[in-house]
Write a protein that holds these residues in place. Sequence first.
Motif, PDB file in Angstrom:
ATOM      1  N   ASP A 179       0.964  -1.353   0.018  1.00  0.00           N
ATOM      2  CA  ASP A 179      -0.010  -0.057   0.006  1.00  0.00           C
ATOM      3  C   ASP A 179       0.848   1.375   0.046  1.00  0.00           C
ATOM      4  N   ARG A 180       0.344   2.483  -0.745  1.00  0.00           N
ATOM      5  CA  ARG A 180       1.167   3.651  -0.674  1.00  0.00           C
ATOM      6  C   ARG A 180      -0.031   4.506   0.271  1.00  0.00           C
ATOM      7  N   ILE A 181       0.918   5.237   1.288  1.00  0.00           N
ATOM      8  CA  ILE A 181       0.127   6.137   1.921  1.00  0.00           C
ATOM      9  C   ILE A 181       0.502   7.436   1.949  1.00  0.00           C
ATOM     10  N   ASP A 182      -0.514   8.402   1.695  1.00  0.00           N
ATOM     11  CA  ASP A 182      -0.120   9.923   1.435  1.00  0.00           C
ATOM     12  C   ASP A 182      -0.010  10.574   2.916  1.00  0.00           C
ATOM     13  N   LEU A 183       1.079  11.201   2.840  1.00  0.00           N
ATOM     14  CA  LEU A 183       1.379  12.095   4.045  1.00  0.00           C
ATOM     15  C   LEU A 183       1.230  13.402   4.061  1.00  0.00           C
ATOM     16  N   ASN A 184       0.238  14.153   4.346  1.00  0.00           N
ATOM     17  CA  ASN A 184       0.059  15.948   4.074  1.00  0.00           C
ATOM     18  C   ASN A 184       0.937  16.371   4.678  1.00  0.00           C
TER      19      ASN A 184
END
Length: 192
Positions: A151-156
């Motif tokens: 999984d790719r997790i976006d971090l703002n």
Amino acid sequence: MIFLKFLSLKIFLLLDNHQVENDFDKRIIDYSSSKDIDMDSYNLFFKSVNNNSLKQLKEEKTPEEMLTIINAGSMKNNIFHFNNAGALFFAKNINKFNIPHEIKMAKFKNGTRADIIDRKNSYNTLIDLMEDVRLFFSRNTKTSSVVVGMDRIDLNEYPFEVVREAIVNAVAHRDYKINSSPITFYICMIIG
């Protein structure tokens, strides 16, 4: 869509009789009519509201009847009139009703207000104002990604949920009786 559901819940609570304690919110705008309804905001609200009975009722009632049901206005002599709260959320042209509702957004370089990188002033319905904030925030903050397993997790750079809550609270709790400064939202970029 989660953002819109969150916002529509806040709007519904604001317009609900038990939540509206401010006479300003309930004050009827006599020179408003059904011609002032912004159908895009109306449809967006009911698309995002998490209440199946309201969604069903929308299919059976006119916009004027629905806006009366959610306390965004009332019928007088068979003519729909917004109240101030309803106009903020559903009017085509809020400026026509002289209700202060502007949000100013700016991104500055090096933490000073002299070096403006991007800015936007929004005068739309409150539903559209919140979308303007989301787009401005997305355009002006960084997002990185990490891979965890498959999984790719976006971090703002900043958690948008916190910004959203702050803006929604500023909008919902602003004293609209006072023609004061707009709500301002700043992003500072420190270049080292």
